[in-house]
Design an enzyme around this catalytic site. Structure first.
Site, mmCIF file in Angstrom:
data_model
loop_
_atom_site.group_PDB
_atom_site.id
_atom_site.type_symbol
_atom_site.label_atom_id
_atom_site.label_comp_id
_atom_site.label_asym_id
_atom_site.label_seq_id
_atom_site.Cartn_x
_atom_site.Cartn_y
_atom_site.Cartn_z
ATOM 1 N N ASP A 105 -3.361 -1.919 10.180
ATOM 2 C CA ASP A 105 -3.448 -1.813 8.708
ATOM 3 C C ASP A 105 -4.052 -3.057 8.061
ATOM 4 O O ASP A 105 -4.306 -3.067 6.853
ATOM 5 C CB ASP A 105 -2.043 -1.616 8.104
ATOM 6 C CG ASP A 105 -1.521 -0.200 8.294
ATOM 7 O OD1 ASP A 105 -2.311 0.676 8.700
ATOM 8 O OD2 ASP A 105 -0.328 0.028 8.029
ATOM 9 N N LYS A 121 0.846 -1.207 0.000
ATOM 10 C CA LYS A 121 0.000 0.000 0.000
ATOM 11 C C LYS A 121 0.875 1.247 0.000
ATOM 12 O O LYS A 121 2.052 1.213 0.414
ATOM 13 C CB LYS A 121 -0.934 0.012 1.214
ATOM 14 C CG LYS A 121 -0.244 0.053 2.583
ATOM 15 C CD LYS A 121 -0.021 1.424 3.178
ATOM 16 C CE LYS A 121 0.650 1.367 4.546
ATOM 17 N NZ LYS A 121 1.073 2.592 5.132
#
Ligand code: ATP
Length: 284
Positions: free
Chosen positions: A136, A9
């Site tokens: 996350d 990401k």
């Protein structure tokens, strides 16, 4: 045998709001996924309760320190699974880089175990399990652009992402997220991030408006002990990126370009001063 891809990401924004009583920081951030991924292959074995991880990178632990191990162990106990699991993990995402490598592997493991053992859990249920192991991980379970709040585990999906390229440069050191947050002072480090405007720009697929509202207020902390953060940003800006910033707690720096030709030029410029460089598509 089940194959899973774990995408890295990038933070399009990271706004740290305040330190909570539980020690976590309340954040408001927008994250997206990129075409840089680890690969995992899951197989059942007859060795009941045994977890075996094979990884092609000697810096990645294969025991219970690995999030992949922790997730499998949780599934075996929670769902009374009558088997062992063998995992082959191919690492491509740089480690301790701010690109959620471990979290994405954990998310891939949640999805992989769900299929391997036919558990029928929804992505939402997998994300809720993942949140117990790392902030996350829920984002990585869904694997698409989202605004993430709370300590990062509350996900609001964003339908569109303008098409663009990222050039990524990882300094030759890792930083620990905890270390960066320990040095963070909410009063001092207030980057001008407007996540409402950023989300609107994404929804409108408005690339130029998107880059105007991106920012990361952990950058000022990490660049104090990793000088390359500033240096790589400057090199990328001089080479023509539309924005250069740090992802997560860093130290990875990335530059965005609308056109691949522009990204190629930036890639060639940064290659001279950094050994760990990637040119990838932003997947959204
Ligand atoms: P984030 O962006 O979520 O903060 P990161 O990129 O900073 O993540 P990771 O690459 O996930 O950091 O690794 C951080 C630490 O987690 C490493 O020191 C490593 O020992 C440990 N770790 C646990 N599981 C994994 C995994 N599957 N892959 C890589 N590192 C892992």
């Amino acid at each position: 045998m089940i194959f899973e891809t774990a995408n890295a990401k990038l933070n399009l924004s990271l706004d740290t709001l305040y330190k909570r009583d539980d020690g976590f920081h309340e954040v408001d951030m927008v994250m997206t996924t990129i075409d840089l991924s680890d690969h995992l292959v899951f197989q059942k074995t007859n060795n009941h309760g045994t977890i075996h991880i094979e990884v092609d990178n000697r810096f990645v632990p294969t025991d219970k320190r690995n999030l992949v191990y922790q997730i499998i162990d949780y599934f075996i106990r929670e769902f009374n699974l009558d088997a062992g699991v063998h995992v082959e993990l191919t690492k491509r995402i740089p480690i301790s880089a701010g690109m959620a490598g471990g979290s994405s592997d954990a998310a891939a493991t949640l999805r992989g175990m769900n299929v391997l053992f036919n558990l029928g859990l929804s992505l939402e249920e997998l994300a809720n399990i993942g949140a117990q192991f790392g902030s996350d991980i829920p984002f990585c379970v869904y694997n698409r652009t989202a605004r993430c709040t709370g300590r990062g585990e509350k996900i609001q999906h964003i339908a569109n992402t303008p098409s663009c390229w990222a050039v990524i440069a990882k300094p030759n050191v890792g930083v620990s997220t905890k270390e960066v947050y320990d040095q963070f002072d909410v009063e001092i480090h207030q980057a001008k991030i407007n996540n409402d405007k950023l989300v609107r720009a994404l929804e409108n697929k408005d690339y130029l408006e998107m880059v105007k509202h991106m920012g990361n207020d952990l950058e000022l902390v990490t660049e104090q002990f990793v000088s390359e953060v500033k240096q790589f940003k400057e090199t990328m800006i001089n080479a023509g990126v539309d924005i250069a910033m740090m992802s997560g707690s860093g130290p990875t720096v990335f530059g965005l370009c609308q056109k691949e030709r522009q990204a190629n030029k930036v890639y060639n410029s940064i290659k001279g001063c950094c050994t760990d460089v990637y040119k990838v598509r932003v997947l959204g």
